[in-house]
Design a protein around this motif. Sequence first.
Motif, mmCIF file in Angstrom:
data_model
loop_
_atom_site.group_PDB
_atom_site.id
_atom_site.type_symbol
_atom_site.label_atom_id
_atom_site.label_comp_id
_atom_site.label_asym_id
_atom_site.label_seq_id
_atom_site.Cartn_x
_atom_site.Cartn_y
_atom_site.Cartn_z
ATOM 1 N N UNK A 25 0.819 -1.213 0.000
ATOM 2 C CA UNK A 25 0.000 0.000 0.000
ATOM 3 C C UNK A 25 0.850 1.259 0.000
ATOM 4 N N UNK A 26 2.146 1.098 0.272
ATOM 5 C CA UNK A 26 3.051 2.241 0.415
ATOM 6 C C UNK A 26 4.361 1.997 -0.321
ATOM 7 N N UNK A 27 5.128 3.064 -0.443
ATOM 8 C CA UNK A 27 6.463 2.997 -1.023
ATOM 9 C C UNK A 27 7.365 3.928 -0.225
ATOM 10 N N UNK A 28 8.632 3.562 -0.099
ATOM 11 C CA UNK A 28 9.623 4.431 0.539
ATOM 12 C C UNK A 28 10.471 5.045 -0.566
ATOM 13 N N UNK A 29 10.627 6.353 -0.531
ATOM 14 C CA UNK A 29 11.267 7.063 -1.642
ATOM 15 C C UNK A 29 12.678 7.506 -1.260
ATOM 16 N N UNK A 30 13.654 6.957 -1.973
ATOM 17 C CA UNK A 30 15.058 7.354 -1.798
ATOM 18 C C UNK A 30 15.566 8.125 -3.015
ATOM 19 N N UNK A 33 16.114 9.588 3.199
ATOM 20 C CA UNK A 33 17.103 10.628 2.909
ATOM 21 C C UNK A 33 18.518 10.161 3.262
ATOM 22 N N UNK A 34 19.537 10.857 2.735
ATOM 23 C CA UNK A 34 20.925 10.576 3.104
ATOM 24 C C UNK A 34 21.412 11.472 4.240
ATOM 25 N N UNK A 70 11.059 10.552 7.979
ATOM 26 C CA UNK A 70 12.275 10.776 7.202
ATOM 27 C C UNK A 70 13.396 9.994 7.853
ATOM 28 N N UNK A 71 14.032 9.129 7.087
ATOM 29 C CA UNK A 71 15.181 8.374 7.598
ATOM 30 C C UNK A 71 16.418 9.261 7.622
ATOM 31 N N UNK A 72 17.187 9.148 8.719
ATOM 32 C CA UNK A 72 18.454 9.879 8.830
ATOM 33 C C UNK A 72 19.518 8.975 9.437
ATOM 34 N N UNK A 73 20.760 9.467 9.466
ATOM 35 C CA UNK A 73 21.899 8.729 9.999
ATOM 36 C C UNK A 73 22.652 9.600 11.010
#
Length: 287
Positions: free
Chosen positions: A41-46, A80-81, A113-116
Amino acid sequence: MTEPSATAPTGTVRWDLSGFGDEIDADPRVQAAVMRALGASHIEVRSAWGTNIVDLSEEQLAELKSVLDEAGLKVSAIASPIGKVDVALPVDHEVERLGRALRAAEVLGAPYIRIFSFYYEGKAPEEVRDAVIERMTALARRAEGTGVTLVHENEKDIFGDIPERVHDLVTAVDSPALKLAWDPANFVQVGVKPFTQGYELLRPHVAYLQVKDALFADGSVVPAGEGDGEVLATVEALRDSGYTGFASLEPHLAEGFALGGFSGPYAFGVAARAFAKVLASAGVEAN
């Protein structure tokens, strides 16, 4: 903002299935078609069209939104990076880039939002701790009040690679805008048994599940449930804890490329079917 499903029929545990679209293909239309074919149902966008999400123009973001809307897909997270740079860079360097990720989240309706937590080559972790906390705090403050939650991914070679340092940074920052993305393969690649050594410590802060597995022997990535990432044990524990969020496929089953791991449509399907077996064993449904 889009939120994960919080309810399911009585007796049923249901999570929202997502995945890193650019592991399938550079073209978001192909990404969307494969994700829908897998029942997601979803997508993760990189990235899209070979361009990282933080570098897409306003016109490209609008076009991407249109493509995903047409496919009936919502966005679970902006992959995200941010924070995947040397800690010696100025604090504002990543805070400014986060602004672009937040704009992408706004346009695409992404709640996460993915971060490091920064590279620090040539130094010991304790030498850079204060600098890392300063930068992570600045990122969290920037996100506060936006309706978007930052999720820190445990990755090798950054400060937050092992459970103890991940716990240190999320508790030191102490912001409602900073939670954790759980990546079992990355823990394996730094010699950690994910569930055995990290779950109890980190579960209160985990808001997002990334799905990939790996082998202790050589660090190679394998389909979920086929490695040493204790994926089934983690899924069962998340289920029992009341987790009702996203499970995002990040297979990394083919060679890497400039923007991250890659799988291709076939290998991505292999990864999805492997994870489906894990979910079935745990009695969790995904859509």
